[in-house]
Write an enzyme that holds these catalytic residues in place. Structure first.
Site, PDB file in Angstrom:
ATOM      1  CG  ASN A   7      33.368  43.062  38.039  1.00  0.00           C
ATOM      2  OD1 ASN A   7      32.573  44.058  38.279  1.00  0.00           O
ATOM      3  ND2 ASN A   7      33.878  42.515  39.262  1.00  0.00           N
ATOM      4  NE  ARG A  92      30.157  42.165  40.966  1.00  0.00           N
ATOM      5  CZ  ARG A  92      30.754  42.913  41.966  1.00  0.00           C
ATOM      6  NH1 ARG A  92      31.618  43.728  41.310  1.00  0.00           N
ATOM      7  NH2 ARG A  92      30.337  43.068  43.079  1.00  0.00           N
ATOM      8  CG  HIS A 181      30.503  40.103  48.861  1.00  0.00           C
ATOM      9  ND1 HIS A 181      30.736  40.559  50.100  1.00  0.00           N
ATOM     10  CD2 HIS A 181      31.117  40.962  48.021  1.00  0.00           C
ATOM     11  CE1 HIS A 181      31.359  41.713  50.078  1.00  0.00           C
ATOM     12  NE2 HIS A 181      31.717  42.046  48.624  1.00  0.00           N
ATOM     13  NE  ARG A 242      31.764  49.334  50.986  1.00  0.00           N
ATOM     14  CZ  ARG A 242      31.656  48.181  50.305  1.00  0.00           C
ATOM     15  NH1 ARG A 242      30.655  47.241  50.498  1.00  0.00           N
ATOM     16  NH2 ARG A 242      32.402  47.962  49.404  1.00  0.00           N
ATOM     17  CD  GLU A 385      33.468  37.687  43.494  1.00  0.00           C
ATOM     18  OE1 GLU A 385      34.557  38.015  44.041  1.00  0.00           O
ATOM     19  OE2 GLU A 385      32.406  38.651  44.009  1.00  0.00           O
TER      20      GLU A 385
END
Ligand code: AMP
Length: 401
Positions: A7, A92, A181, A242, A385
């Site tokens: 990742n 990823r 996601h 965010r 993940e």
């Protein structure tokens, strides 16, 4: 098959080595400060107390991957005898656009597409590509698979992904909801179905991935039908830094008032907003909760605003699916924040959501946390993940043999 999962960010890189024959994690690690002074790799061999830290110059991603490979085969800290033991690498990749609804074996054509998609994910895809290229240089004969954050959401119907802007912007520039996601939402939905022993085909699930980045998805019969993140990972819930959903006119209003460029405004919405922006304390919920307990009113308000937004999405997605069987909490906040799960689920009995306050006192492991009389099963499911990426990687490599 042993799989390396990568990742890759712009200056950091996370990795795991998994033995997929028993789905066992063998090693994991983190490279930080790539291209800066003080680059460092931290490598952990699973099942031992061995946490190896090695500070070594890593001017580019190639040196970073080199260090990862060295760590994996290191006689003392490693988990493989040599690199040939590695059957594949799973990467990823954040943005797969409309082209990739599934993971894909990487070749030059795929890399060209990923390059084109960098326009949609300028902060992420270029770093992902650097990671892939660096791996290809060092392991030219090892198959590589790209697993996309957006892929799971490609099943959304058009009414979920089309924005009410002139349609030509969708056609010309691909401006639409993509969602992110996806690997996490898919993983926890699969686990929810297994835990409840009910086929995904018979389930309506809402998955709440609440971490530093946060999103909610509506999953009907195993397919994503809506999600809160949009064209970029900025839309939807309030996040660590965010802003999530805001009236779009606010951006022009503030940039005019404060004389800010589009880029500066973007930076404010991505890096200085969210729970950090409201509280003025931190992007970490632990800090905000500590302040709230001491009576800090802005910290208290921050937690309420965050929960309010999650609840609003839960309500909207129940309406979209005409019901709900399972509500799943995952990621840093979802897995660990007992108080936040309580605030989110509070007084939702009319929607069939009844949290058991005693069962909810749990962190970081799979559990059913709803009351026995709750029509909706509420679950805590730690996301994984990397395992999902490794599974897809094995699957794609075997199909392409
Ligand atoms: P993630 O992005 O999934 O790694 O989530 C990271 C975030 O999870 C952190 O920034 C914290 O806000 C939150 N978090 C982690 N542990 C806890 C905890 N014990 N209580 C509340 N929030 C937590």
């Amino acid at each position: 098959m042993k799989v390396l999962v990568i990742n890759c960010g712009s200056s950091s890189l996370k990795y795991q080595v998994l033995d997929m024959d028993g789905e066992n994690l063998l090693a994991k690690g983190l490279v930080e400060r790539i291209g800066m002074d003080g680059s460092v790799i931290t490598h952990t061999k699973i099942g031992s107390d061995d946490k190896w830290k090695n500070e070594v110059p890593m001017p580019t991603h190639k040196e970073a991957i080199e260090q990862v490979l060295n760590a994996i085969v290191d006689p003392e800290h490693g988990v493989l005898h040599d690199m040939s033991e590695l059957g594949a690498v799973g990467h990823r990749v954040v943005h797969g656009g409309e082209r990739y609804a599934n993971s894909v074996l990487i070749d030059e054509k795929v890399l060209t597409h990923l390059d084109e998609l960098s326009e949609l994910a300028p902060l992420h895809n270029p770093a992902n590509i650097l990671g892939i290229r660096a791996c290809q240089k060092l392991m030219p004969n090892t198959p590589m698979v790209a697993v996309f954050d957006t892929a799971f959401h490609q099943t959304m119907p058009a009414e979920s992904y089309i924005y009410a802007l002139p349609y030509e912007y969708y056609e010309k520039y691909g401006v639409r909801r993509y969602g992110f996601h996806g690997t996490s939402h898919k993983y926890v939905a699969d686990r929810a179905s297994k835990i409840m022993n009910v086929s995904l085909d018979d389930m309506k699930i809402i998955t709440c991935h609440l971490g530093n980045g946060a999103s909610v998805s509506a999953i009907k019969r195993g397919k994503c039908i809506d999600t809160s993140m949009g064209f970029t990972p900025l839309e939807g819930l309030v996040m660590g830094t965010r802003c999530g959903d805001i009236d779009p006119s606010i951006t022009t209003y503030i940039s005019e008032k404060e004389n800010l460029s589009a880029e500066q405004m973007n930076e404010i919405m991505n890096k200085k907003s969210g729970v950090l922006g409201i509280s003025g304390i931190s992007s970490d919920f632990r800090d905000i909760e500590a302040a709230a307990e001491e009576g800090n009113e802005r910290a208290q308000l921050t937690l309420k605003v965050f929960a309010h937004k999650v609840r609003a999405y839960i309500g909207a997605f129940i309406a979209e699916m005409n019901g709900l069987d399972a509500l799943v909490f995952t990621a840093g906040v979802g897995e660990n924040d007992i108080a936040m799960r309580d605030i989110i689920c509070n007084d939702l009995g009319n929607l069939g959501i009844k949290l058991d306050l005693v069962k909810n006192k749990i962190r970081g492991r799979e559990a059913i946390i709803s009351r026995d009389d709750s029509p909706v099963t509420i679950m805590l499911i730690p996301t994984n993940e990397e395992l999902m990426i490794a599974r897809d990687t094995v699957d794609i490599v075997e199909k392409n043999r």
